[in-house]
Design a protein around this motif. Structure first.
Motif, PDB file in Angstrom:
ATOM      1  N   PHE A  49      10.073   5.422   3.804  1.00  0.00           N
ATOM      2  CA  PHE A  49       9.508   4.283   3.083  1.00  0.00           C
ATOM      3  C   PHE A  49       9.833   4.359   1.597  1.00  0.00           C
ATOM      4  O   PHE A  49      10.025   5.441   1.043  1.00  0.00           O
ATOM      5  N   VAL A  68       0.858  -1.186   0.000  1.00  0.00           N
ATOM      6  CA  VAL A  68       0.000   0.000   0.000  1.00  0.00           C
ATOM      7  C   VAL A  68       0.890   1.229   0.000  1.00  0.00           C
ATOM      8  O   VAL A  68       2.043   1.182   0.421  1.00  0.00           O
ATOM      9  N   GLU A  69       0.314   2.318  -0.476  1.00  0.00           N
ATOM     10  CA  GLU A  69       1.100   3.520  -0.736  1.00  0.00           C
ATOM     11  C   GLU A  69       1.863   4.008   0.503  1.00  0.00           C
ATOM     12  O   GLU A  69       2.989   4.476   0.406  1.00  0.00           O
ATOM     13  N   ALA A  70       1.232   3.892   1.659  1.00  0.00           N
ATOM     14  CA  ALA A  70       1.848   4.484   2.845  1.00  0.00           C
ATOM     15  C   ALA A  70       3.075   3.709   3.329  1.00  0.00           C
ATOM     16  O   ALA A  70       3.920   4.262   4.024  1.00  0.00           O
ATOM     17  N   ALA A  71       3.179   2.435   2.994  1.00  0.00           N
ATOM     18  CA  ALA A  71       4.304   1.647   3.528  1.00  0.00           C
ATOM     19  C   ALA A  71       5.207   1.087   2.443  1.00  0.00           C
ATOM     20  O   ALA A  71       6.362   0.766   2.704  1.00  0.00           O
ATOM     21  N   ARG A 116       6.101  20.367   2.724  1.00  0.00           N
ATOM     22  CA  ARG A 116       5.047  19.395   3.058  1.00  0.00           C
ATOM     23  C   ARG A 116       5.575  17.972   2.924  1.00  0.00           C
ATOM     24  O   ARG A 116       6.128  17.606   1.885  1.00  0.00           O
ATOM     25  N   SER A 129       2.625   9.167  -4.847  1.00  0.00           N
ATOM     26  CA  SER A 129       1.436   9.495  -5.638  1.00  0.00           C
ATOM     27  C   SER A 129       0.706  10.691  -5.033  1.00  0.00           C
ATOM     28  O   SER A 129       0.050  11.452  -5.747  1.00  0.00           O
ATOM     29  N   VAL A 130       0.816  10.834  -3.724  1.00  0.00           N
ATOM     30  CA  VAL A 130       0.191  12.001  -3.080  1.00  0.00           C
ATOM     31  C   VAL A 130       0.929  13.270  -3.499  1.00  0.00           C
ATOM     32  O   VAL A 130       0.310  14.307  -3.773  1.00  0.00           O
ATOM     33  N   ASP A 187       2.293  11.112   2.700  1.00  0.00           N
ATOM     34  CA  ASP A 187       2.524   9.674   2.877  1.00  0.00           C
ATOM     35  C   ASP A 187       2.564   8.898   1.563  1.00  0.00           C
ATOM     36  O   ASP A 187       1.987   7.827   1.451  1.00  0.00           O
TER      37      ASP A 187
END
Lengths: 337, 499
Positions: free
Chosen positions: A168, A59-62, A200, A206-207, A203
């Motif tokens: 990450f 997943v994107e966050a990890a 900024r 892509s963000v 997480d």
């Protein structure tokens, strides 16, 4: 009578289910290549081999870090047979921890020396780059950043710039690469100044892309697949390769490795063989996930705006060694200790 | 009802509840090594950055819950015993939309916010989406609470004053308790789930726990880091404990009445209950067209859809008997017993997922780790208390005279099997459906425990939303909405029949 009929039908179904079924060949693969790109390749493998690929996607966050840690946590009862990583640092880390096993898939024989581990524990396929992405409506041509350190320039407000948390995935790889190429002091200084400028920190890459596309940030650091994806969708952004006049930018090869203790040895070899084929690499280049082949002479996807890319001089092993020191510094700087 | 069978079965229900909902959390306590207590305390006390993230998360959860309750309460007050098409539409929309996950609503609203000058990213937009997603739940809770009012009271009061005064003096105090209970439930569901905030580029506290566990796989750290959020959750449980009985009282008369006049905001509540469903339908149909994306995305997701439906159904089926039996205990429970039953709701989803990993990733004769069964286990660890609460609420609506009469005239076990269970069953069915609906959308725990080859539709949609694959997401959302809406409508019909 109706109940009897239902019971009889249920009994038939149960008995039918108890019949002998052919043994299904399966391979378990942990995948940090984006699901939307990886899945068609895995389906093609299933069709070609008859082996079912059971995947766990990141997943994107990890990102890859989460999957590599999962492999490490499962070391006493390995679940994964193959680790298909969209980057290289976590793969090298798993090798250092003794969690990978040598393998020699047939298609790996054609790979150049730089795209393979000397012990045969991992092989590279396809590559991305760390890039700058700038919103062309918000920044005129001459205002756009050209180097990593341009994010410290006075013409930008810190909150108008975005980076992904460098703990990450490829953001962490970039920090490690800068540690290796520039030396820890200079690299740490850059990140500390970014923090001091209140850039900024979000997480995921892509963000970062989304923020720049929406204009919520004027520029950001991201991966070439995210940036080129935005260009392909017609967003008002420019992809900029930093360091092209000097130190170069980080190339991020994808890696394929066999997990030690995985139960499906033959199936794992078949999957590795399939993933390392030039055709599979091309599928991922065509779908927009990779922007270069590890087999080519350095030519890259046109979305990057040039035919050749100056790569960072630091080697993969060298970068990998800097992962933990840089991670500790990043955790301290960005308050994630 | 002092028979042995009901007592044994109730005890069994409580043991199952402990094993399913408390075990993953208890595992964490066991995992925290004693030597690292000082380090743990350091992690538990938020520094300036984490303190800010916690504050933002609490404000986000409170804001979105308040929005959900305003919409839900307004809509419920308007629709209550009123037979206008808008009232019927709002009720149907609320039932159908109950299982729609919040990130589906994000899909509908992302383009709207992206077009605004404020650029769409932020807590306010995330709160708006989350509030709309939770409003059907608030609507149904408040509407259930209003059922206890006899419409004749309202008609009598209307003789002596305008609807405005009736609203202020009668309806609002009546709604207040249920609204607070709905607020509390919405707050708990929001605070433990970082998905929507993450889609709007905001870092919720639950994401901190997820990211830290992904980076370290350290059992103790996740528990210590979660402490502030757990404490906030425990505080939020108090209104739920205090005001849940407002939802759980016996219904009054059921005659219909004219809609309340002069209260446009109530009608606005009804409109807003319908709006999210309409927005979703429009967004999904618009983005699914042409259907090329639909045919490309759906075959890839067939397994995920089956896994989602199967795991949610398994969670609902397991929740059904446990809710029926444990709900019997909660119905009569002391304050402490009530806390014991509901405290797992205060734990963030990532902690439940990590607890399950710690518990089951080990050498055992058989372990669910790495299998499909981790998915229903995760859903039950988080949402079983909701099923039990609903079942307990239904029980307290039953006429005690019926149970007493059965106890006097028949042997205790027959009174239990032939009278109490059939009377309590509709509540357990609704509780199981609530667990099913929540399990269908579960994400924070699933992100950590998803077994190989058994991804869920919610996981895929969440990933696709991050990649920006909007047409594929729209196609999958259409499938999820159709399945979830159908399940909700079937469950509604079964419930109406049983009740």
């Amino acid at each position: 009578m109706l109940h009897f009929r239902f019971s009889f039908a249920a009994l038939i179904l149960v008995l039918a289910g108890c019949g002998k079924r052919p043994v299904e060949r399966i391979v378990t693969v942990y995948v940090s290549v984006d699901q939307v790109h990886a899945e068609p390749v895995l389906r093609a493998f299933e069709r070609a081999s008859g082996i079912r690929a059971k995947a766990v996607f990141d997943v994107e966050a990890a990102k890859a870090t989460g999957l590599a840690n999962r492999i490490a946590a499962e070391r006493s009862r390995p679940q994964a047979d193959v680790f298909w990583n969209s980057e290289f640092v976590q793969t090298l880390r798993l090798k250092q921890e003794g969690l990978l096993e040598p393998a020699l898939p047939a298609s790996a024989r054609g790979l150049p020396e730089t795209a393979r581990d000397k012990d045969g524990c991992w092989y590279a396929s396809g590559a991305r780059f760390r890039v700058l992405i700038a919103n062309t409506k918000k920044l005129a041509e001459q205002e756009r950043p050209r180097e990593w350190a341009d994010f410290l320039a006075g013409r930008f407000r810190g909150p108008d710039l975005a980076i992904a948390l460098p703990l990450f995935g490829t953001s962490a790889d970039q920090a490690a690469a800068l540690y290796a190429a520039w030396g820890p002091e200079r690299a740490r200084g850059l990140y500390q100044k970014l923090k001091d400028r209140s850039v900024r920190v979000v997480d995921g890459n892509s963000v970062v892309r989304d923020l720049v596309v929406q204009g919520a940030a004027v520029a950001g650091w991201t991966d070439s697949d995210d940036a080129c994806g935005a260009v392909a969708e017609g967003a008002a952004v420019q992809v900029i390769l930093p360091g092209q006049e000097g130190e170069g930018t980080l190339e991020i090869p994808g890696t394929v490795a066999r997990v030690k203790g995985g139960r499906h040895v033959e199936e794992a070899r078949a999957l590795m063989d399939f993933l390392l084929r030039p055709e599979s690499e091309k599928m991922l280049i065509d779908s927009g996930f990779y922007q270069a082949s590890v087999r080519s002479d350095g030519a890259v996807h046109p979305c990057l705006g040039r035919r050749q890319v100056v790569r960072l001089k630091a080697g993969l092993e060298e970068i990998s060694k800097q992962l933990e020191p840089s991670r500790q510094d990043m955790a301290a700087i960005f308050g994630r200790s | 009802m002092a028979g042995w069978l009901p007592r044994i079965l109730s005890g069994l229900g409580c043991v199952l509840f402990m094993a399913l909902s408390w075990a993953p959390l208890a595992a964490w306590v066991a995992a925290a090594p004693a030597g690292d207590v000082m380090e743990g305390i350091r992690l538990a006390v938020p520094d300036a950055r984490r303190g800010q993230v916690l504050l933002e998360t609490v404000l986000y959860a409170a804001g979105s819950s308040a929005l959900a309750v305003m919409i839900g309460a307004g809509g419920a007050a308007y629709c209550w015993r009123c037979s206008t098409p808008l009232a019927g539409g709002a009720s149907a929309a609320a039932v159908a939309a109950l299982p729609f996950p919040a990130y589906l609503h994000a899909l509908a609203w992302l383009p709207v916010f992206a077009a605004l000058p404020s650029r769409g990213a932020g807590w306010i937009t995330a709160g708006w989406v989350q509030g709309l997603a939770l409003s059907p739940m608030a609507f149904l809770l408040v509407r259930t609470s209003l059922e206890r009012m006899d419409a004749r009271w309202i008609d009598a009061a209307r003789v002596f004053g305008p609807d405005r005064r009736l609203l202020a003096r009668v309806l609002t105090p009546t709604l207040g308790g249920a609204a607070l209970a709905a607020f509390s439930m919405a707050f708990l569901l929001t605070a433990g789930d970082p998905a929507v905030a993450s889609l709007f580029s905001r870092n919720a506290f639950a994401m901190e726990i997820f990211a830290d566990f992904s980076a370290t796989h350290d059992a103790a750290r996740a528990l210590w880091l979660s402490t502030p959020l757990i404490l906030v959750g425990l505080v939020a449980l108090e209104p739920l404990r205090r005001y849940w009985p407002n939802i759980a009282q016996r219904p009054g008369g059921n005659r219909s009445m004219q809609p309340l006049a002069g209260v446009p905001y109530l009608a606005a509540g009804a409109v807003l209950t319908v709006l999210p469903v309409l927005m979703l339908l429009v967004a999904v149909l618009r983005q699914s067209w042409p259907p090329r994306a639909f045919w490309a995305a759906v075959p890839l997701s067939g397994r995920d859809a089956l896994t989602s439906a199967g795991s949610a159904a398994a969670a609902g089926l397991i929740a059904l008997p446990v809710s029926l039996l444990a709900g019997r205990v909660v119905w009569r429970a002391s304050k402490l017993g009530w806390w014991w039953m509901t405290a797992p709701l205060a734990a963030p989803g990532a902690l439940a997922g990590a607890g399950l990993i710690w518990l089951w990733n080990r050498e055992l004769w058989w372990t669910p780790y790495g299998t499909f069964w981790m998915l229903p286990l995760a859903a039950l660890a988080r949402y079983l208390p909701v099923g039990i609460l609903v079942a307990a609420a239904w029980r307290s609506r039953l006429d005690p005279a019926l149970l007493e009469a059965a106890a006097v005239l028949g042997p205790p076990w027959q009174a239990f099997v032939k009278v109490e269970v059939p009377l309590a069953a509709p509540g357990a069915v609704v509780g199981a459906v609530a667990v099913f609906a929540l399990a269908l959308a579960e994400l924070p725990a699933t992100l950590l425990i998803s077994p190989p080859g058994s991804g869920t539709l919610s996981l895929r949609i969440y990933n696709y939303l991050h990649y920006g694959a909007s047409s594929s997401v729209a196609a999958l959302s259409l499938c999820l909405m159709a399945g979830a809406g159908l399940a909700a409508c079937i469950a509604w019909r079964i419930w109406r029949r049983l009740a």
